[in-house]
Scaffold this motif. Structure first.
Motif, mmCIF file in Angstrom:
data_model
loop_
_atom_site.group_PDB
_atom_site.id
_atom_site.type_symbol
_atom_site.label_atom_id
_atom_site.label_comp_id
_atom_site.label_asym_id
_atom_site.label_seq_id
_atom_site.Cartn_x
_atom_site.Cartn_y
_atom_site.Cartn_z
ATOM 1 N N LEU A 45 14.363 4.644 17.271
ATOM 2 C CA LEU A 45 13.428 5.649 16.761
ATOM 3 C C LEU A 45 12.372 5.037 15.838
ATOM 4 N N ALA A 148 11.489 15.594 23.509
ATOM 5 C CA ALA A 148 10.648 14.850 22.555
ATOM 6 C C ALA A 148 10.664 13.359 22.836
ATOM 7 N N GLN A 150 9.775 10.173 20.440
ATOM 8 C CA GLN A 150 9.495 9.888 19.038
ATOM 9 C C GLN A 150 9.649 8.402 18.768
ATOM 10 N N ALA A 154 5.760 5.713 21.086
ATOM 11 C CA ALA A 154 5.577 6.990 21.795
ATOM 12 C C ALA A 154 4.124 7.163 22.223
ATOM 13 N N GLY A 191 7.030 16.835 16.410
ATOM 14 C CA GLY A 191 8.405 16.330 16.526
ATOM 15 C C GLY A 191 9.048 16.156 15.174
ATOM 16 N N SER A 193 10.450 14.055 13.300
ATOM 17 C CA SER A 193 10.594 12.758 12.641
ATOM 18 C C SER A 193 9.226 12.425 12.078
ATOM 19 N N GLN A 195 8.038 9.378 12.605
ATOM 20 C CA GLN A 195 7.760 8.128 13.309
ATOM 21 C C GLN A 195 6.645 8.285 14.335
ATOM 22 N N SER A 196 6.027 9.430 14.352
ATOM 23 C CA SER A 196 4.991 9.841 15.292
ATOM 24 C C SER A 196 5.590 10.092 16.668
ATOM 25 N N GLY A 197 4.917 10.922 17.438
ATOM 26 C CA GLY A 197 5.434 11.236 18.763
ATOM 27 C C GLY A 197 4.935 12.557 19.283
ATOM 28 N N GLU A 199 6.021 16.263 21.790
ATOM 29 C CA GLU A 199 7.017 17.117 22.412
ATOM 30 C C GLU A 199 6.424 17.629 23.720
ATOM 31 N N ARG A 373 3.993 10.218 7.144
ATOM 32 C CA ARG A 373 3.915 10.211 8.599
ATOM 33 C C ARG A 373 3.136 8.993 9.069
#
Ligand code: THG
Length: 379
Positions: A45, A148, A150, A154, A191, A193, A195-197, A199, A373
């Motif tokens: 992740l 998702a 993440q 991503a 999403g 987290s 960690q960026s991403g 859905e 973020r």
């Protein structure tokens, strides 16, 4: 054995094939929480990209002439200016000002919204409120199941899947209807987290396995693997886990969501008057981050979150509860979330908790952990 009351997600078989080792039940649906290797799942992740079955983040659709006004009436946060293609985190309270859900509200059209809900029966609430008010809306749970992706890679994966033009135009909490090899979905930059991403809101549950396999195959070159909302990363990041961090009488100020509550705006919403009174009276508890200070805190490495809250004591007196505890790979020690009386919520305060017969010391962190973020790369 949970039986047919607990629903299976459209990705269920795919997650079993991928080696899921534990589920929770969320919105009456099995939701994977681990694939058996917490340390690797955390690395995946935070360093590469993880694929999560978050279909249990069910949607409540609100459609009709009063949809915008009605959705606003449910939400403590102003939804003013929320346009098609945009989403907003929207805490929801009951008439006493207690938090009853903290969904992401997506505006699909001027008269059509999704509330992407946390674990409580918000659909029943929304339907009842709509009927009692005679609002011109239809409220139902559509066939929509988020998947998702993440992690730092991503972005690259999304570009491979959907093209640089689509992905580059998508700001944080922006969404767009699209498809992947004919599988229809709504792509949202969101999403649970930091960690960026993204859905991928699949809108045809019969195609879950196909979507999972397509994303997994495209992600291979970015080191993708299965995962789930990560207990360590989300505590490090300061994302609220509704129902896990709070109890049934927690208001949004106690839960650290005060910045999303719009008491000064024009819009009326359920709980507004109660929240004003709560603020006047003064908030009694606060959700705080804590660090384990015993050397023993290291025994939290690899464990899943606490099965239930544990009393937290200050000078022998119970002052609240430790609601969650995990090993933090980033900080290198055990961390947790406690819901405590404001007098005990002061940074540096040392609390004592018993976990499975052992006594642990935890100290209230100087400020919320709150990982920033990951920034969105320029397109
Ligand atoms: N995505 C979708 N549905 C969800 C969640 C999700 N439903 C359940 C649960 N998660 C709802 N809770 C949250 C909590 C935090 C955030 C999203 C949903 C979140 N917060 C950001 C933050 O705090 O930095 C952004 C808030 C903002 O800028 O408005 O992302 O994850 N579909």
């Amino acid at each position: 054995m949970f039986g047919p009351r607990v629903r299976k997600s459209p990705y269920h078989e795919a997650t079993v094939a991928a080696g899921v080792s534990a589920f929770t039940v969320y919105n009456h649906m099995y939701m994977p929480i681990s694939f058996g290797d917490p340390a690797e799942e955390y690395r995946r992740l935070t360093e590469r990209v993880a694929l999560w079955d978050v279909a249990a983040q069910r949607q409540i659709e609100i459609v009709g002439g009063d949809a915008a006004a009605f959705t606003q009436y449910l939400s403590a946060r102003s939804l003013g200016g929320l346009k098609p293609g945009r989403a907003r985190y929207a805490p929801i309270c009951d008439h006493e000002g207690n938090l009853i859900n903290d969904p992401v509200a997506l505006c699909l059209d001027d008269d059509r919204f999704w509330l992407s809900i946390a674990d409580s029966d918000l659909g029943l609430w929304a339907k009842a409120v709509a009927a009692e008010r005679g609002a011109d809306v239809r409220v139902f749970e559509p066939d929509v199941s988020p998947l998702a992706i993440q992690g730092p890679r991503a972005e690259d994966l999304a570009v491979d899947l959907f093209g640089a033009e689509v992905v580059g135009a998508l700001g944080f909490f922006h969404h767009v209807g699209t498809d992947l090899d004919g599988i229809e979905l709504v792509l949202c930059r969101s999403g649970w987290s930091k960690q960026s991403g993204f859905e991928l809101f699949l809108t045809d549950g019969s195609r879950g396995a196909e979507l999972w396999d397509t994303v997994m195959a495209a992600g291979a070159r970015f080191g993708i693997g299965p995962g789930a909302p990560n207990p360590a990363e989300r505590v490090e990041s300061g994302l609220l886990s509704y129902g896990s961090d709070n109890d049934s009488t927690t208001n949004p100020f106690e839960a650290g969501l005060g910045r999303w509550v719009d008491l000064d705006g024009e819009h009326d919403f359920i709980g507004k008057a109660a929240l004003r009174r709560l603020l006047e009276r003064g908030v009694e508890r606060s959700l705080v981050n804590v660090s384990f200070v015993d050397a023993d805190g290291s025994r939290l490495a690899g464990v899943l979150p606490l099965e239930h809250p544990r009393s937290a004591r200050l000078d022998g007196q119970v002052v609240g509860e430790l609601r969650n505890a995990v090993w933090s790979p980033r900080l290198g020690h055990g961390i947790g979330i406690a819901l405590v009386a404001v007098a005990a919520a002061v940074p540096g305060t040392c609390l004592v908790v018993e976990i499975d017969g052992d006594s642990f010391s935890v100290v209230v962190a100087p400020e919320p952990f709150g990982t920033p973020r990951r920034p969105i790369p320029p397109s």
